[in-house]
Design an enzyme around this catalytic site. Sequence first.
Site, mmCIF file in Angstrom:
data_model
loop_
_atom_site.group_PDB
_atom_site.id
_atom_site.type_symbol
_atom_site.label_atom_id
_atom_site.label_comp_id
_atom_site.label_asym_id
_atom_site.label_seq_id
_atom_site.Cartn_x
_atom_site.Cartn_y
_atom_site.Cartn_z
ATOM 1 C CB VAL A 152 38.422 5.403 16.229
ATOM 2 C CG1 VAL A 152 38.358 4.704 17.587
ATOM 3 C CG2 VAL A 152 37.047 5.425 15.570
ATOM 4 C CD GLU A 153 44.419 11.111 18.021
ATOM 5 O OE1 GLU A 153 45.582 11.444 18.300
ATOM 6 O OE2 GLU A 153 43.590 11.882 17.509
ATOM 7 C CB CYS A 154 44.917 6.876 21.414
ATOM 8 S SG CYS A 154 46.372 7.464 20.520
ATOM 9 C CG LEU A 207 44.473 11.539 22.413
ATOM 10 C CD1 LEU A 207 44.330 12.331 23.704
ATOM 11 C CD2 LEU A 207 45.851 10.913 22.307
ATOM 12 C CG HIS A 263 38.874 13.304 16.593
ATOM 13 N ND1 HIS A 263 39.926 14.145 16.322
ATOM 14 C CD2 HIS A 263 39.428 12.227 17.192
ATOM 15 C CE1 HIS A 263 41.056 13.595 16.721
ATOM 16 N NE2 HIS A 263 40.770 12.430 17.260
#
Length: 246
Positions: A162-164, A121, A118
């Site tokens: 891949v967050e935000c 964010l 991860h």
Amino acid sequence: MSMEQRKLPTVLDLRALKGQKQLTMLRYFSLDEAAAAEAAGIDIASVPAEILFHPRYREVAPSIFSMAGQTHTECGTPHEYFKWCNSAIERGADAVYCGNSPAYIEALRNEGLPAVSHIGLIPYKNTWTGGFKAVGKDAESAFKVYQDALAYDSAGAIGLEVECVPDRVAEMITKKVDLLTLSMGSGPKCDVEFLFIQDVIGTNTDRVPKHAKVFKDTNKSYDNLLNDTVEGLKKFVSDVNSKEFP
């Protein structure tokens, strides 16, 4: 591909699809939701361990590549964590979710355990990036996200949430790494589009992320089901009281 032709993909199968087609991924929380995801043709799922390890899970979701993980407070020592990951694979997980450092990913890869990590964010690490907001909007933070992605790729991760992260940064990362990138609010150029099921069907009563989209609002259906259930139960009570049942 028809539902009759679907089979559980391997890591090699998924990696072969990078750049060929975009996959779908859900986070869901029950066997009923797993069955719905299977019927809809979802490719990948993040699942609470107690659901993934349920004896009926593969009965209802035989072709969904499914992973489980532990929160940062549950992992314990590295030795305890690796024991849990081995157990997870033995109990039916196709991969493990590991939000820890690339060193953990490398150790798992060395033991043949496929892991997804991860970047961007990360909710439980959000204090380091300024709270619940996009990460990588300026050059310095974008470069840091990019470096993180390369580190996880080098460590042997099979996937990376891949967050935000801004679209352009996510696209650049996707082109530079061998692993699969899972877009959670990071635009259309990643290998996989990832959403939580409650954001897809409109049942989220908590903080709704900006990237969420309701594809089918099921709240009215739930309300109708609840009303019908209450009506049926009241009739049961009434018929018992009036001696009409049994």
